[in-house]
Design a protein around this motif. Structure first.
Motif, PDB file in Angstrom:
ATOM      1  N   ALA A  39       0.845  -1.207   0.000  1.00  0.00           N
ATOM      2  CA  ALA A  39       0.000   0.000   0.000  1.00  0.00           C
ATOM      3  C   ALA A  39       0.878   1.255   0.000  1.00  0.00           C
ATOM      4  O   ALA A  39       0.612   2.207  -0.737  1.00  0.00           O
ATOM      5  CB  ALA A  39      -0.928  -0.016   1.206  1.00  0.00           C
ATOM      6  N   ASN A  40       1.930   1.252   0.805  1.00  0.00           N
ATOM      7  CA  ASN A  40       2.848   2.402   0.841  1.00  0.00           C
ATOM      8  C   ASN A  40       3.448   2.668  -0.531  1.00  0.00           C
ATOM      9  O   ASN A  40       3.531   3.809  -0.973  1.00  0.00           O
ATOM     10  CB  ASN A  40       3.991   2.118   1.828  1.00  0.00           C
ATOM     11  N   LYS A  41       3.895   1.575  -1.183  1.00  0.00           N
ATOM     12  CA  LYS A  41       4.493   1.724  -2.525  1.00  0.00           C
ATOM     13  C   LYS A  41       3.460   2.263  -3.503  1.00  0.00           C
ATOM     14  O   LYS A  41       3.728   3.184  -4.276  1.00  0.00           O
ATOM     15  CB  LYS A  41       4.976   0.365  -3.047  1.00  0.00           C
ATOM     16  N   ALA A  42       2.260   1.657  -3.472  1.00  0.00           N
ATOM     17  CA  ALA A  42       1.225   2.034  -4.433  1.00  0.00           C
ATOM     18  C   ALA A  42       0.799   3.486  -4.240  1.00  0.00           C
ATOM     19  O   ALA A  42       0.447   4.174  -5.194  1.00  0.00           O
ATOM     20  CB  ALA A  42       0.024   1.093  -4.300  1.00  0.00           C
ATOM     21  N   LEU A  43       0.837   3.946  -2.979  1.00  0.00           N
ATOM     22  CA  LEU A  43       0.419   5.326  -2.697  1.00  0.00           C
ATOM     23  C   LEU A  43       1.574   6.313  -2.884  1.00  0.00           C
ATOM     24  O   LEU A  43       1.404   7.518  -2.707  1.00  0.00           O
ATOM     25  CB  LEU A  43      -0.108   5.429  -1.256  1.00  0.00           C
ATOM     26  N   GLY A  44       2.748   5.784  -3.189  1.00  0.00           N
ATOM     27  CA  GLY A  44       3.905   6.653  -3.428  1.00  0.00           C
ATOM     28  C   GLY A  44       4.428   7.311  -2.174  1.00  0.00           C
ATOM     29  O   GLY A  44       4.958   8.426  -2.228  1.00  0.00           O
ATOM     30  N   CYS A  45       4.262   6.633  -1.014  1.00  0.00           N
ATOM     31  CA  CYS A  45       4.720   7.232   0.255  1.00  0.00           C
ATOM     32  C   CYS A  45       6.240   7.294   0.282  1.00  0.00           C
ATOM     33  O   CYS A  45       6.918   6.363  -0.128  1.00  0.00           O
ATOM     34  CB  CYS A  45       4.235   6.407   1.439  1.00  0.00           C
ATOM     35  N   LYS A  46       6.757   8.398   0.808  1.00  0.00           N
ATOM     36  CA  LYS A  46       8.212   8.568   0.906  1.00  0.00           C
ATOM     37  C   LYS A  46       8.581   8.836   2.357  1.00  0.00           C
ATOM     38  O   LYS A  46       7.824   9.479   3.077  1.00  0.00           O
ATOM     39  CB  LYS A  46       8.664   9.755   0.053  1.00  0.00           C
ATOM     40  N   PRO A  47       9.771   8.373   2.789  1.00  0.00           N
ATOM     41  CA  PRO A  47      10.192   8.651   4.154  1.00  0.00           C
ATOM     42  C   PRO A  47      10.275  10.153   4.388  1.00  0.00           C
ATOM     43  O   PRO A  47      10.579  10.903   3.462  1.00  0.00           O
ATOM     44  CB  PRO A  47      11.572   7.999   4.276  1.00  0.00           C
ATOM     45  N   LYS A  48       9.986  10.554   5.616  1.00  0.00           N
ATOM     46  CA  LYS A  48      10.077  11.954   6.050  1.00  0.00           C
ATOM     47  C   LYS A  48       8.949  12.828   5.479  1.00  0.00           C
ATOM     48  O   LYS A  48       8.810  13.972   5.845  1.00  0.00           O
ATOM     49  CB  LYS A  48      11.436  12.574   5.707  1.00  0.00           C
ATOM     50  N   GLU A  49       8.156  12.296   4.560  1.00  0.00           N
ATOM     51  CA  GLU A  49       6.977  13.060   4.123  1.00  0.00           C
ATOM     52  C   GLU A  49       5.832  12.720   5.057  1.00  0.00           C
ATOM     53  O   GLU A  49       5.867  11.709   5.751  1.00  0.00           O
ATOM     54  CB  GLU A  49       6.586  12.667   2.703  1.00  0.00           C
ATOM     55  N   GLU A  50       4.787  13.557   5.046  1.00  0.00           N
ATOM     56  CA  GLU A  50       3.634  13.261   5.884  1.00  0.00           C
ATOM     57  C   GLU A  50       3.063  11.903   5.466  1.00  0.00           C
ATOM     58  O   GLU A  50       2.902  11.622   4.276  1.00  0.00           O
ATOM     59  CB  GLU A  50       2.569  14.339   5.701  1.00  0.00           C
ATOM     60  N   ARG A  51       2.776  11.078   6.453  1.00  0.00           N
ATOM     61  CA  ARG A  51       2.326   9.730   6.130  1.00  0.00           C
ATOM     62  C   ARG A  51       0.927   9.732   5.536  1.00  0.00           C
ATOM     63  O   ARG A  51       0.028  10.332   6.087  1.00  0.00           O
ATOM     64  CB  ARG A  51       2.254   8.882   7.405  1.00  0.00           C
ATOM     65  N   ARG A  52       0.757   9.029   4.436  1.00  0.00           N
ATOM     66  CA  ARG A  52      -0.610   8.876   3.919  1.00  0.00           C
ATOM     67  C   ARG A  52      -1.338   7.788   4.706  1.00  0.00           C
ATOM     68  O   ARG A  52      -2.542   7.822   4.838  1.00  0.00           O
ATOM     69  CB  ARG A  52      -0.568   8.547   2.425  1.00  0.00           C
ATOM     70  N   ILE A  53      -0.583   6.804   5.202  1.00  0.00           N
ATOM     71  CA  ILE A  53      -1.216   5.792   6.059  1.00  0.00           C
ATOM     72  C   ILE A  53      -0.836   6.130   7.503  1.00  0.00           C
ATOM     73  O   ILE A  53       0.298   5.902   7.926  1.00  0.00           O
ATOM     74  CB  ILE A  53      -0.730   4.373   5.696  1.00  0.00           C
ATOM     75  N   SER A  54      -1.787   6.696   8.228  1.00  0.00           N
ATOM     76  CA  SER A  54      -1.500   7.114   9.609  1.00  0.00           C
ATOM     77  C   SER A  54      -2.037   6.107  10.620  1.00  0.00           C
ATOM     78  O   SER A  54      -1.630   6.139  11.781  1.00  0.00           O
ATOM     79  CB  SER A  54      -2.140   8.484   9.874  1.00  0.00           C
ATOM     80  N   ASN A  55      -2.952   5.241  10.204  1.00  0.00           N
ATOM     81  CA  ASN A  55      -3.570   4.273  11.104  1.00  0.00           C
ATOM     82  C   ASN A  55      -3.655   2.913  10.418  1.00  0.00           C
ATOM     83  O   ASN A  55      -3.929   2.851   9.218  1.00  0.00           O
ATOM     84  CB  ASN A  55      -5.006   4.698  11.456  1.00  0.00           C
ATOM     85  N   VAL A  56      -3.447   1.863  11.191  1.00  0.00           N
ATOM     86  CA  VAL A  56      -3.640   0.517  10.651  1.00  0.00           C
ATOM     87  C   VAL A  56      -4.607  -0.229  11.562  1.00  0.00           C
ATOM     88  O   VAL A  56      -4.456  -0.219  12.789  1.00  0.00           O
ATOM     89  CB  VAL A  56      -2.305  -0.254  10.558  1.00  0.00           C
ATOM     90  N   VAL A  57      -5.611  -0.849  10.970  1.00  0.00           N
ATOM     91  CA  VAL A  57      -6.571  -1.638  11.745  1.00  0.00           C
ATOM     92  C   VAL A  57      -6.577  -3.071  11.225  1.00  0.00           C
ATOM     93  O   VAL A  57      -6.624  -3.302  10.020  1.00  0.00           O
ATOM     94  CB  VAL A  57      -7.995  -1.024  11.687  1.00  0.00           C
ATOM     95  N   PHE A  58      -6.509  -4.022  12.156  1.00  0.00           N
ATOM     96  CA  PHE A  58      -6.619  -5.440  11.782  1.00  0.00           C
ATOM     97  C   PHE A  58      -8.105  -5.768  11.748  1.00  0.00           C
ATOM     98  O   PHE A  58      -8.642  -6.410  12.651  1.00  0.00           O
ATOM     99  CB  PHE A  58      -5.890  -6.328  12.802  1.00  0.00           C
ATOM    100  N   MET A  59      -8.778  -5.289  10.709  1.00  0.00           N
ATOM    101  CA  MET A  59     -10.224  -5.480  10.583  1.00  0.00           C
ATOM    102  C   MET A  59     -10.585  -6.045   9.222  1.00  0.00           C
ATOM    103  O   MET A  59     -11.732  -5.994   8.803  1.00  0.00           O
ATOM    104  CB  MET A  59     -10.971  -4.152  10.777  1.00  0.00           C
TER     105      MET A  59
END
Ligand code: SF4
Length: 384
Positions: free
Chosen positions: A160-180
């Motif tokens: 998901a991080n890769k697909a969303l293009g998340c980069k270190p030190k940038e504001e996180r697009r994934i801020s919460n993870v739920v095992f649901m």
């Protein structure tokens, strides 16, 4: 309009299947340090490699440029960063994204990203299917194949991080993870606990314990295990305020009835870590569990447990007899709970146009339980 994109990622999983190499993706820091010691390297290498894998999304040792050439060559021979194949991606008109990941040749699991104004939540799966047969849940009707391993669970975050293009030190697009997502995480603690540790590790995703939530249908011994071993947030899928109704909606209640479940929740909030409250999930099913009498029972049941109640409008799936409660019924139910002193939210339904809403995840399950041949029947009758 929701959009379906089929992705053909032929590399990754298939190329590495059958390999005897050690998988590094699913190792928490303790396991990774032990691994580096076992191959004659310094344990601090664990943090370096975890950063490359989880923060930079690197799976090729040759790209880990702060490792010596000799170490990179050693890792190439002994280890791998195995990642699953993305079979399909669906985009909802509300911005929700669902990925279907192939975890072996016959099964796939779903992972959902839900963007909101101030946060982005990733809903991840812990099992292929589910053995618990909650009658309002699509996954529960799919049967069960197996527990996911560490790497298959954390890979959902990695992908998901890769697909969303998340980069270190940038504001996180994934801020919460739920095992649901698919499965009951507390029937797979061997693999879920290390993954929760990776999610919270500063060398990996660095999420705070408030932002990692394990949701359970009520596996009492494992709730005690969380209390003792893991400092994360807990959500309980309650869905009914009494045993006869809960026996039908959440059949594990027959094994761990409310008399056992409720004390375990008190033990959790009073436990060794800094737990403050439990989130109580309650799906709203028309004429089944949404009456004023049910709300009054729920107020009594929850008593002075530190908790907040999340009312979830039911999300229909094919072949279900259940219907979503009316808005009036939900508002009436909420008012009774609030009058009883409870803090209540009503979950906004997200991603239902791509079957990514709560209770709708199905994936592709090769059902070892053969449950799909003798599907549970339920009349939709209300029990008080
Ligand atoms: S609600 Fe959760 S525990 Fe129940 S069947 Fe669905 S996935 Fe399994």
């Amino acid at each position: 309009m929701a959009e379906n994109i089929v992705i053909n990622q032929e590399e990754s999983l298939s190329e590495l299947e059958g390999s005897n190499k050690v998988d590094l993706l699913g190792m928490d820091r303790q396991a990774m340090e032990a691994y580096f010691l076992s191959i004659g390297e310094k344990p601090f290498r664990a943090g370096q490699v975890m950063k490359w894998i989880h923060q930079f999304g690197v799976s090729d040792f040759d790209e880990m440029t702060n490792l010596s050439k000799a170490l990179r060559e050693k890792l190439l021979k002994l280890a791998q960063v195995r990642t699953p194949k993305i079979v399909a991606e669906q985009l909802s008109e509300d911005g929700t994204i669902k990925w279907l990941l192939e975890v072996d040749n016959h099964n796939s699991v779903e992972v959902v990203y839900i963007p909101e104004k101030n946060r982005g939540t990733l809903c991840i799966s812990s099992q292929v299917g589910c053995a618990l047969e909650c009658t309002f849940c699509s996954t529960g009707q799919q049967g069960f194949n197996r527990n996911l391993e560490n790497w298959e669970i954390i890979a959902q975050m990695w992908v998901a991080n890769k697909a969303l293009g998340c980069k270190p030190k940038e504001e996180r697009r994934i801020s919460n993870v739920v095992f649901m997502g698919m499965g009951e995480p507390l029937l797979n603690v061997t693999h879920v606990f290390p993954v929760a540790r990776i999610l919270m590790d500063d060398f990996a995703y660095g999420l705070s314990k408030r932002r990692v939530t394990i949701s359970t249908s009520g596996v009492v011994p494992a709730i005690d295990k969380i209390k003792d071993e893991l400092d994360v947030s807990l959500a309980i899928s309650l869905h009914a305020p009494n045993n006869p109704l809960r026996d039908i909606l959440v059949p594990i209640n027959k094994k761990y009835p409310l008399e056992e479940l409720m004390p375990s929740l008190y033990r959790y909030v009073e436990g060794g870590h800094s737990k403050k409250h439990v989130t109580v999930e309650y799906v709203m099913l028309d004429q089944v569990n949404d009456r004023v009498a049910h709300a009054e029972q729920l107020v009594k049941l929850l008593g002075d447990l530190p908790c907040k109640v999340n009312l979830i409008p039911f999300n229909p799936f094919p072949d279900t007899d259940y219907k979503r409660s009316s808005n009036n019924a939900i508002h009436r139910f909420r008012a009774v709970l609030e009058d009883g002193g409870l803090s209540v939210t009503v979950r906004k339904t997200r991603g239902d146009d791509i079957d990514a809403a709560c209770g709708q995840l199905a994936g592709k399950v090769s059902d070892r339980t053969k449950r799909t041949l003798h599907r549970v029947e339920f009349s939709g009758k209300s029990l008080n």
